[in-house]
Design a protein around this motif. Structure first.
Motif, mmCIF file in Angstrom:
data_model
loop_
_atom_site.group_PDB
_atom_site.id
_atom_site.type_symbol
_atom_site.label_atom_id
_atom_site.label_comp_id
_atom_site.label_asym_id
_atom_site.label_seq_id
_atom_site.Cartn_x
_atom_site.Cartn_y
_atom_site.Cartn_z
ATOM 1 N N ARG A 26 -2.469 -1.325 -2.731
ATOM 2 C CA ARG A 26 -1.888 -1.312 -4.077
ATOM 3 C C ARG A 26 -0.644 -2.189 -4.168
ATOM 4 O O ARG A 26 -0.386 -2.802 -5.205
ATOM 5 C CB ARG A 26 -1.546 0.127 -4.483
ATOM 6 N N ALA A 27 0.126 -2.251 -3.087
ATOM 7 C CA ALA A 27 1.337 -3.077 -3.095
ATOM 8 C C ALA A 27 1.011 -4.545 -3.333
ATOM 9 O O ALA A 27 1.831 -5.293 -3.886
ATOM 10 C CB ALA A 27 2.090 -2.906 -1.783
ATOM 11 N N SER A 28 -0.189 -4.969 -2.946
ATOM 12 C CA SER A 28 -0.573 -6.369 -3.098
ATOM 13 C C SER A 28 -1.255 -6.655 -4.435
ATOM 14 O O SER A 28 -1.604 -7.806 -4.722
ATOM 15 C CB SER A 28 -1.522 -6.771 -1.961
ATOM 16 N N GLN A 29 -1.433 -5.622 -5.262
ATOM 17 C CA GLN A 29 -2.139 -5.786 -6.528
ATOM 18 C C GLN A 29 -1.166 -5.996 -7.686
ATOM 19 O O GLN A 29 0.027 -5.693 -7.590
ATOM 20 C CB GLN A 29 -3.034 -4.579 -6.801
ATOM 21 N N TYR A 30 -1.718 -6.478 -8.795
ATOM 22 C CA TYR A 30 -0.934 -6.669 -10.022
ATOM 23 C C TYR A 30 -1.105 -5.434 -10.919
ATOM 24 O O TYR A 30 -2.089 -4.689 -10.780
ATOM 25 C CB TYR A 30 -1.389 -7.920 -10.755
#
Length: 538
Positions: free
Chosen positions: A147-151
């Motif tokens: 999730r940290a890498s998602q927009y």
């Protein structure tokens, strides 16, 4: 105990000079360390203006006209811009209402959390990124590394709101101000978000100022409640005392209107003992094996939006479909109303199969089935007056002369408890409750037998919500209407339903009479929805 936050005689105006409109009128309040205080009121009461004034984040047209705001010994009214920037985010966290407008759509979620840590904690880029993942895990976001890498657009509304909570708590502030943090969420997601926020407050000893229009949510979470009406505090005290014995008339109305605090059905409160009896024992609507798939699901690549739904609706009754966003309830309603077609199954209306109707027969069916949508501001043409909006269905089907239509419109407005002086106004000039009443009048213009109500009160304050629900029950009794009612909120459903079907992942997992659903629900998901009704913890 010494107050962490002390507000004295706060006054805020919108505009200036002769056009100044007082929004906050001499508000005084205190919040102690570790305390959860709820500020409750309807839209326009001034509660959000209070929240934004505390951190000096008012819009340009708003002006603080007087009073003091002292946070942990610092007078925020006299603080410099540099001091305010250090306090905001570092010592005071802020959870805004709408995550879709509060998160940067061009930044990954983890970076938005890390940015706060770098700015206020002076962490290195690597350390901030690692801590951001830990924070996402702490606020209950699954797969936080992913999730940290998602927009933001790749996350659900509930997950986006948890990200905002994570940002607010990132620096372990002494105070968090949460402005309607769950108003746009499903009941179960709302409960999970509030649980997480409350757990963080207890774990870190953080004080919370919770701004909400829902007294039932305040009942669940707050130590003290402050009730605001027209920019003034009309009642304040320990939550239990305010709810059990409200002293102010406005507070009593809010308590009576909150679905979670009021378990009675509206029919019994209205004493509707002479409701029109069905002229035939046969149901008005029978749905069998109804299925709808979108996109790749048709070729076996995904799950259907609605999977073999089956139910019947008795004449003159209210049948409710309840479930979270994405459960398939609105898609089911749109198929029953023949707004979209079904892939499989059948819909029988008044003894006739309407599943494949087209052309003029389908057009004539519109006279007998009408829809009221969730957002009347979006479904009503903003360029048309109330008179034209309500008369449009009559004109479309050639009902009456222009003079007769005008008389019918006035009659319809009276039936939905609106004054005739609103006839010349446009939707933007009406309140949310007035717009929804116009939408109901428009739906009733052709005297339909079935009215499909798709989340008709979810965007309204609880007191306006109750007024609209009460109106629907009165109209049903007066005209013998049959309702298909769609909602994600079982607290609302309980007030108006005769029979309930619970949907999850496109399937009906349980259906029964309303009384049995609430007294003895069988499916775990139904029990979870019931447990999520705000006010049940009070």
């Amino acid at each position: 105990m010494t107050a962490l936050l002390r507000v004295s005689d706060l006054r805020v105006d919108y505009g200036s000079g002769r056009r100044a409109n007082p929004a906050v009128r001499g508000v005084s309040l205190e919040v102690a360390p570790g305390e959860i205080v709820a500020v409750v009121g309807e839209s326009g009461s001034g509660k959000s203006t209070i929240a934004h004034a505390l951190v000096r984040l008012l819009p340009g047209e708003a002006h603080i006209r007087g009073g003091s705001i002292v946070f942990d010994g610092t007078d925020l009214m006299k603080a410099s811009t540099a001091t305010l920037r250090r306090i905001r985010g570092g010592r005071i966290g802020f959870v805004p209402q709408d995550p879709s407008h509060s998160l940067n759509p061009l930044m990954r979620v983890g970076e938005q959390v890390a940015e706060t840590l770098r700015r206020h904690r002076r962490l290195s880029r690597a350390d901030a990124a690692a801590r951001a993942v830990e924070i996402l895990r702490e606020v209950g976001i699954p797969d936080p590394e992913l999730r940290a890498s998602q927009y933001p657009h790749e996350l659900s509304g509930g997950l986006r709101q948890r990200v905002l909570i994570g940002i607010a708590w990132a620096c372990e502030p002494a105070l968090v101000i949460a402005d309607e943090p769950t108003s746009a969420l499903d009941a179960t997601v709302q409960r999970h978000v509030l649980d997480r926020m409350q757990a963080l407050a207890r774990a870190h000893g953080t004080a919370v100022l919770l701004v909400t229009h829902d007294l039932a949510v305040a009942a669940d979470r707050a130590d003290r409640i402050i009730v605001v009406e027209k920019g003034e505090i009309v009642e304040a005290g320990v939550a239990r005392d305010v709810l059990s014995a409200p002293q102010n008339g406005y507070t009593r109305r809010l308590v009576a209107a909150a679905p979670g605090l009021n378990s009675e059905r509206l029919q019994s409160r209205l004493n509707v003992v002479d409701r029109m009896q069905p002229s035939s024992p046969e149901p008005l609507v029978v749905v069998s094996g109804l299925t709808k798939t979108y996109g790749s699901a048709r070729s076996g690549g995904g799950a259907p939006a609605v999977d073999r739904a089956e139910f019947s609706i008795a004449r003159g009754s209210t049948f409710s479909l309840v479930g979270e966003s994405g459960s398939g309830k609105s898609t089911t309603a749109r198929m029953v109303a023949r707004i979209i077609g079904a892939d499989e199954g059948s819909i029988v209306f008044d003894g006739a199969d309407i599943t494949t109707l087209s052309g003029e027969p389908l057009r004539q069916l519109r006279r007998r089935i009408q829809v009221v949508y969730q957002n009347p501001f979006g479904s009503l043409d903003p360029r048309m007056t109330v008179e034209r909006l309500v008369a449009e269905p009559l004109r479309a089907f050639g009902v009456g002369t222009a003079k007769e239509r005008s008389a019918t419109v006035r009659e319809l407005l009276g039936q939905v408890r609106l004054n005739a002086d609103l006839l010349g106004r446009r939707p933007a000039q009406l309140s949310g409750g007035q717009r929804q009443r116009v939408a109901i009048a428009r739906a009733l213009a052709l005297r339909p037998e079935l009215v499909v109500l798709d989340e008709p009160v979810s965007a309204l304050d609880v007191s306006v919500q109750e007024q609209v629900l009460r109106l629907l029950v009165e109209l049903q009794a007066e005209f013998g209407l049959t309702y298909l009612f769609i909602s994600h909120d079982l607290g609302v459903i309980r007030q108006i339903s005769d029979r309930i079907a619970v949907m999850k992942d496109g399937r009906i997992v349980e259906q029964a009479d309303a009384a049995r659903i609430f007294a003895d629900a069988e499916h775990p998901y139904t029990r979870e929805l019931i447990g999520a009704i705000p006010g049940r913890l009070a």
